[in-house]
Design a protein around this motif. Sequence first.
Motif, short mmCIF file in Angstrom:
data_model
loop_
_atom_site.label_atom_id
_atom_site.label_comp_id
_atom_site.label_asym_id
_atom_site.label_seq_id
_atom_site.Cartn_x
_atom_site.Cartn_y
_atom_site.Cartn_z
N THR A 135 0.85 -1.21 0.00
CA THR A 135 0.00 0.00 0.00
C THR A 135 0.87 1.25 0.00
O THR A 135 0.62 2.18 -0.76
N HIS A 136 1.90 1.24 0.86
CA HIS A 136 2.75 2.44 0.96
C HIS A 136 3.54 2.66 -0.34
O HIS A 136 3.62 3.79 -0.82
N GLY B 125 1.14 3.74 -3.15
CA GLY B 125 0.64 5.10 -2.86
C GLY B 125 1.70 6.14 -3.17
O GLY B 125 1.44 7.15 -3.84
N ASP B 126 2.93 5.85 -2.71
CA ASP B 126 4.04 6.77 -2.97
C ASP B 126 4.23 7.00 -4.46
O ASP B 126 4.35 8.13 -4.92
N THR C 103 2.16 6.51 -6.92
CA THR C 103 1.04 7.23 -7.57
C THR C 103 1.27 8.73 -7.45
O THR C 103 1.22 9.47 -8.43
N HIS D 222 -2.74 0.55 -6.18
CA HIS D 222 -2.93 1.01 -4.79
C HIS D 222 -4.38 0.72 -4.34
O HIS D 222 -4.61 0.18 -3.27
N PHE D 223 -5.31 1.05 -5.22
CA PHE D 223 -6.73 0.82 -4.92
C PHE D 223 -7.01 -0.69 -4.81
O PHE D 223 -7.70 -1.15 -3.90
N PHE E 159 -5.98 -2.19 -1.66
CA PHE E 159 -6.95 -1.87 -0.60
C PHE E 159 -8.18 -2.78 -0.69
O PHE E 159 -8.54 -3.44 0.29
N GLY F 183 -8.57 10.03 -0.52
CA GLY F 183 -7.77 9.20 -1.45
C GLY F 183 -8.66 8.63 -2.54
O GLY F 183 -8.30 8.63 -3.72
N PHE F 184 -9.84 8.17 -2.13
CA PHE F 184 -10.78 7.59 -3.10
C PHE F 184 -11.19 8.66 -4.12
O PHE F 184 -11.22 8.39 -5.33
N PHE G 200 -8.53 9.23 -6.61
CA PHE G 200 -8.46 8.14 -7.59
C PHE G 200 -9.59 8.24 -8.62
O PHE G 200 -9.36 8.11 -9.82
N HIS H 256 -4.60 13.47 1.47
CA HIS H 256 -4.76 12.06 1.85
C HIS H 256 -3.54 11.60 2.66
O HIS H 256 -3.66 11.02 3.74
N TYR H 257 -2.36 11.93 2.16
CA TYR H 257 -1.12 11.51 2.82
C TYR H 257 -0.96 12.25 4.16
O TYR H 257 -0.64 11.64 5.19
N LEU I 40 -3.19 10.75 6.80
CA LEU I 40 -2.98 9.37 7.24
C LEU I 40 -1.76 9.21 8.13
O LEU I 40 -1.68 8.26 8.90
N LYS J 79 0.68 9.64 11.19
CA LYS J 79 0.35 9.89 12.59
C LYS J 79 1.31 10.88 13.24
O LYS J 79 0.90 11.74 13.99
C1 HEM Z 1 -8.74 4.39 -4.20
C2 HEM Z 1 -8.49 5.24 -3.33
C3 HEM Z 1 -7.44 5.11 -2.27
C4 HEM Z 1 -7.47 4.36 -1.13
C5 HEM Z 1 -8.58 3.45 -0.67
C6 HEM Z 1 -6.22 4.59 -0.43
C7 HEM Z 1 -5.85 4.00 0.76
C8 HEM Z 1 -4.64 4.12 1.37
C9 HEM Z 1 -4.25 3.45 2.58
C10 HEM Z 1 -5.14 2.48 3.38
C11 HEM Z 1 -2.98 3.82 2.86
C12 HEM Z 1 -2.11 3.34 4.04
C13 HEM Z 1 -2.51 4.05 5.30
C14 HEM Z 1 -1.73 3.67 6.53
O1 HEM Z 1 -0.73 2.98 6.43
O2 HEM Z 1 -2.14 4.08 7.61
C15 HEM Z 1 -2.56 4.75 1.84
C16 HEM Z 1 -1.34 5.36 1.77
C17 HEM Z 1 -0.98 6.28 0.80
N1 HEM Z 1 -1.71 6.68 -0.30
FE1 HEM Z 1 -3.57 6.08 -0.73
N2 HEM Z 1 -5.45 5.47 -1.17
C18 HEM Z 1 -6.17 5.82 -2.30
C19 HEM Z 1 -5.78 6.67 -3.31
C20 HEM Z 1 -4.58 7.32 -3.36
C21 HEM Z 1 -4.17 8.21 -4.42
C22 HEM Z 1 -5.01 8.54 -5.67
C23 HEM Z 1 -2.92 8.67 -4.09
C24 HEM Z 1 -2.03 9.62 -4.82
C25 HEM Z 1 -2.45 10.57 -5.63
C26 HEM Z 1 -2.54 8.05 -2.83
C27 HEM Z 1 -1.35 8.24 -2.17
C28 HEM Z 1 -0.98 7.60 -1.01
C29 HEM Z 1 0.28 7.83 -0.34
C30 HEM Z 1 1.39 8.77 -0.82
C31 HEM Z 1 0.29 6.99 0.78
C32 HEM Z 1 1.38 6.85 1.82
C33 HEM Z 1 2.56 6.10 1.33
C34 HEM Z 1 3.65 6.01 2.40
O3 HEM Z 1 3.33 5.90 3.57
O4 HEM Z 1 4.81 6.06 2.01
N3 HEM Z 1 -3.57 7.24 -2.43
N4 HEM Z 1 -3.60 4.92 0.94
#
Ligand code: HEM
Length: 212
Positions: free
Chosen positions: A39-40, A43-44, A46, A86-87, A90, A115-116, A119, A159-160, A163, A165
């Motif tokens: 996930t991380h 997400g990074d 993206t 990433h999605f 999840f 985040g959703f 996306f 979003h970042y 999330l 802490k």
């Molecule tokens: C479909 C929608 C999305 C869902 C359900 C989602 C969900 C999550 C979850 C559950 C995490 C980890 C949270 C944690 O560890 O506490 C996360 C991390 C992250 N997401 Fe998403 N996300 C979505 C869309 C996106 C999009 C579109 C982007 C970028 C444009 C993004 C960027 C990131 C980043 C940068 C992280 C953290 C990475 C890290 O910790 O290094 N996410 N996301």
Amino acid sequence: MKLRLTKIAIFLAALVPLARLGWKAVHGGLGANPIEFITHSTGDWTLILVLATLSITPLRRLTRQYWLIGVRRMVGLFAFFYGTLHFLTFIWLDKFFDVHEMLKDIAKRPFITVGFSAFVLMIPLALTSTTASIRRLGGQNWQRLHRLIYLTGILGVVHYLWLVKADRRKPLEYGAVLAILLLYRLVAWGLERRREPASISESRNAAEITKG
Ligand code: HEM
């Protein structure tokens, strides 16, 4: 030739994060919590690729390397590709396709909602990324629609930020890059408006897009 080679290099480079994940998965390198790791990482990447897509126009204008427009679509599509992974991580690995659980999370946890949304905004951009779509929509409409990428970037950073802490350094760094890119666009837009009416500068930009 330069464009072709650059496209091949970008294509291969953009697959490296996925290959790295695959390698780690096969060799047990994903750590104690593989889902969190994936996930991380996705997400990074993206967010990095969304920011990279947004950097191409300033870069090509500042360096006068106008051919760079030809790689923007590919970089944007890779951002969507990693966003989809990433999605999928999840809904598949985290929620086991339990739609009820997923909707509950989207509604109840603000960082997931944001985040959703980020996306979802990428979907029309990916769907209209073809040259045929640019022609169908018309350059100006296409350009207006594709400004949504800025919103995806903003929502991605929020979003970042929401999330994490404790240590907010990384999301703030992404936020700073995004702020510079937005500022550049605002200043460039302001200068263009001063020089020529909005309709002329918009159609000039639209004509540039169809070249990519
Ligand atoms: C479909 C929608 C999305 C869902 C359900 C989602 C969900 C999550 C979850 C559950 C995490 C980890 C949270 C944690 O560890 O506490 C996360 C991390 C992250 N997401 Fe998403 N996300 C979505 C869309 C996106 C999009 C579109 C982007 C970028 C444009 C993004 C960027 C990131 C980043 C940068 C992280 C953290 C990475 C890290 O910790 O290094 N996410 N996301």
